[in-house]
Enzyme design. Structure first.
Site, mmCIF file in Angstrom:
data_model
loop_
_atom_site.group_PDB
_atom_site.id
_atom_site.type_symbol
_atom_site.label_atom_id
_atom_site.label_comp_id
_atom_site.label_asym_id
_atom_site.label_seq_id
_atom_site.Cartn_x
_atom_site.Cartn_y
_atom_site.Cartn_z
ATOM 1 N N SER A 27 0.855 -1.193 0.000
ATOM 2 C CA SER A 27 0.000 0.000 0.000
ATOM 3 C C SER A 27 0.884 1.234 0.000
ATOM 4 O O SER A 27 1.996 1.219 0.556
ATOM 5 C CB SER A 27 -0.896 0.030 1.239
ATOM 6 O OG SER A 27 -1.576 1.271 1.322
ATOM 7 N N TYR B 267 -2.019 -0.396 10.350
ATOM 8 C CA TYR B 267 -2.134 -0.911 8.976
ATOM 9 C C TYR B 267 -0.924 -0.470 8.140
ATOM 10 O O TYR B 267 -0.304 -1.285 7.434
ATOM 11 C CB TYR B 267 -3.441 -0.390 8.360
ATOM 12 C CG TYR B 267 -3.597 -0.604 6.885
ATOM 13 C CD1 TYR B 267 -4.054 -1.823 6.378
ATOM 14 C CD2 TYR B 267 -3.318 0.422 5.968
ATOM 15 C CE1 TYR B 267 -4.213 -2.004 5.007
ATOM 16 C CE2 TYR B 267 -3.476 0.243 4.611
ATOM 17 C CZ TYR B 267 -3.928 -0.972 4.130
ATOM 18 O OH TYR B 267 -4.088 -1.157 2.784
HETATM 19 N N1 NAP Z 1 -8.655 -0.397 -1.461
HETATM 20 C C1 NAP Z 1 -7.606 0.405 -1.270
HETATM 21 O O1 NAP Z 1 -7.730 1.642 -1.308
HETATM 22 C C2 NAP Z 1 -6.256 -0.202 -1.008
HETATM 23 C C3 NAP Z 1 -5.165 0.668 -1.021
HETATM 24 C C4 NAP Z 1 -3.897 0.151 -0.780
HETATM 25 C C5 NAP Z 1 -3.725 -1.189 -0.538
HETATM 26 N N2 NAP Z 1 -4.803 -2.011 -0.531
HETATM 27 C C6 NAP Z 1 -4.561 -3.429 -0.252
HETATM 28 O O2 NAP Z 1 -5.098 -4.213 -1.282
HETATM 29 C C7 NAP Z 1 -5.488 -5.480 -0.772
HETATM 30 C C8 NAP Z 1 -6.942 -5.731 -1.138
HETATM 31 O O3 NAP Z 1 -7.687 -4.648 -0.649
HETATM 32 P P1 NAP Z 1 -9.213 -4.415 -1.044
HETATM 33 O O4 NAP Z 1 -9.453 -2.957 -0.903
HETATM 34 O O5 NAP Z 1 -9.525 -5.104 -2.312
HETATM 35 O O6 NAP Z 1 -9.906 -5.150 0.203
HETATM 36 P P2 NAP Z 1 -11.407 -5.672 0.432
HETATM 37 O O7 NAP Z 1 -12.315 -5.196 -0.641
HETATM 38 O O8 NAP Z 1 -11.732 -5.346 1.855
HETATM 39 O O9 NAP Z 1 -11.237 -7.252 0.274
HETATM 40 C C9 NAP Z 1 -10.446 -7.945 1.179
HETATM 41 C C10 NAP Z 1 -10.414 -9.406 0.789
HETATM 42 O O10 NAP Z 1 -9.533 -10.087 1.691
HETATM 43 C C11 NAP Z 1 -10.205 -11.219 2.225
HETATM 44 N N3 NAP Z 1 -9.630 -11.496 3.546
HETATM 45 C C12 NAP Z 1 -9.541 -10.665 4.618
HETATM 46 N N4 NAP Z 1 -8.912 -11.295 5.631
HETATM 47 C C13 NAP Z 1 -8.588 -12.523 5.184
HETATM 48 C C14 NAP Z 1 -7.928 -13.642 5.758
HETATM 49 N N5 NAP Z 1 -7.451 -13.606 7.015
HETATM 50 N N6 NAP Z 1 -7.778 -14.748 5.013
HETATM 51 C C15 NAP Z 1 -8.235 -14.813 3.743
HETATM 52 N N7 NAP Z 1 -8.868 -13.789 3.154
HETATM 53 C C16 NAP Z 1 -9.043 -12.654 3.859
HETATM 54 C C17 NAP Z 1 -11.655 -10.846 2.213
HETATM 55 O O11 NAP Z 1 -12.441 -12.032 2.219
HETATM 56 P P3 NAP Z 1 -13.857 -12.121 3.001
HETATM 57 O O12 NAP Z 1 -14.653 -10.932 2.545
HETATM 58 O O13 NAP Z 1 -14.413 -13.434 2.600
HETATM 59 O O14 NAP Z 1 -13.487 -12.024 4.458
HETATM 60 C C18 NAP Z 1 -11.745 -10.094 0.888
HETATM 61 O O15 NAP Z 1 -11.845 -10.990 -0.188
HETATM 62 C C19 NAP Z 1 -5.248 -5.418 0.747
HETATM 63 O O16 NAP Z 1 -4.011 -6.012 1.054
HETATM 64 C C20 NAP Z 1 -5.207 -3.925 1.012
HETATM 65 O O17 NAP Z 1 -4.454 -3.622 2.158
HETATM 66 C C21 NAP Z 1 -6.063 -1.550 -0.769
#
Ligand code: NAP
Length: 248
Positions: A143, A157
């Site tokens: 991130s 985080y």
């Molecule tokens: N969105 C942003 O702005 C952003 C920015 C920078 C970095 N990121 C990074 O990008 C990645 C994805 O983010 P996102 O925004 O797409 O997140 P999201 O929409 O909240 O989705 C998170 C996913 O991770 C799964 N998950 C959470 N805990 C888990 C665990 N312990 N074991 C297995 N699966 C797990 C969830 O599954 P369930 O729903 O089934 O629990 C869901 O599929 C993350 O690493 C996040 O830190 C995101």
């Protein structure tokens, strides 16, 4: 055929977009999730509708017994792993460090750091030429928070993502001569459900207009960077980062 790809946390957001794009590029995909079986099944169904192949596997990536079951399921149902996207990440309600409690800190570090290390371990055991594997590629979803620190929002985080960056460099150097490339993508502010988990569903719309590109990003834009790093087009690239953050 591009290979066999495991994406953690692929039931929604960046992971789901990466699963769909990977299947279009010819990967057979494992869609891992922790809780939302319906959402994971929907991703698998969309891939099947488009003529691709995917399986959904429930596992909490923060627990090694579940990670072992996850990888064994991939071995049996899809075949020899060639790529891993460490993507499953969590955050909690925005607050200051002086408001954090121990349980929350441990939960964030368990999923975002322990989970990435455990999945990397089991991927290396399968892909490293030192273990009889045929090589492969790992992309860690870090991130921009690793660079920015997320003051007043979620320093826990941000610190977990700093650890992901160190893991990326160290593992890349450790396995560079064993046929495995390891890189990371650092998304900025992307339109996904994670911001609601932080207590501000409209965060992207609040911050987006102030970014250099004047908007938040989309999961599909992050997926493109991930798929490129996994691909043979990135064959001489390891231990590095792509910032997908609109210029921030
Ligand atoms: N969105 C942003 O702005 C952003 C920015 C920078 C970095 N990121 C990074 O990008 C990645 C994805 O983010 P996102 O925004 O797409 O997140 P999201 O929409 O909240 O989705 C998170 C996913 O991770 C799964 N998950 C959470 N805990 C888990 C665990 N312990 N074991 C297995 N699966 C797990 C969830 O599954 P369930 O729903 O089934 O629990 C869901 O599929 C993350 O690493 C996040 O830190 C995101």
């Amino acid at each position: 055929m591009s290979g066999i790809l495991l994406i953690t946390g692929a039931s929604r957001g960046i992971g789901a977009a990466t699963a769909l794009l990977a299947a279009r590029r010819g990967y057979r995909v494992c869609v891992n999730y922790r809780a939302n079986a319906d959402a994971a099944a929907e991703v698998v169904a969309r891939i099947a509708e488009e003529g691709g192949e995917a399986v959904a596997v429930q596992a909490d990536t923060g627990r090694e017994s579940e990670v072992e079951r996850l990888f064994t399921t991939v071995d049996k149902q899809l075949g020899p792993l060639t790529a891993l996207v460490n993507n499953a990440g969590i955050l909690f309600t925005q607050c200051r460090v002086d408001q954090l409690d121990e349980d929350r800190i441990r939960r964030v570090l368990t999923t975002n750091v322990v989970g990435y290390l455990l999945c990397a371990k089991h991927a290396v055991l399968r892909m490293s030429t030192a273990h009889g594997g045929a090589g492969g590629a790992i992309v860690n979803v870090s991130s921009a928070a690793a660079r920015l620190g997320s003051p007043g929002e979620y320093v826990d985080y941000a610190a977990s993502k700093g650890a992901v960056d160190s893991l990326t460099i160290g593992l890349a150097l450790e396995v560079a001569a064993e046929g495995i490339r390891v890189n990371a993508v650092r998304p900025g502010i992307i339109h996904t459900g994670i911001h609601a988990d932080g207590g501000e569903p409209g965060r992207v719309d609040r911050i987006g207009p102030n970014l250099p590109m004047r908007r938040g990003g989309y999961p599909e834009e992050v997926a493109e960077a991930i798929l490129w790093l996994l691909s043979d087009q990135a064959s001489y690239i390891t231990g590095t980062f792509i910032d997908a953050a609109g210029g921030r």
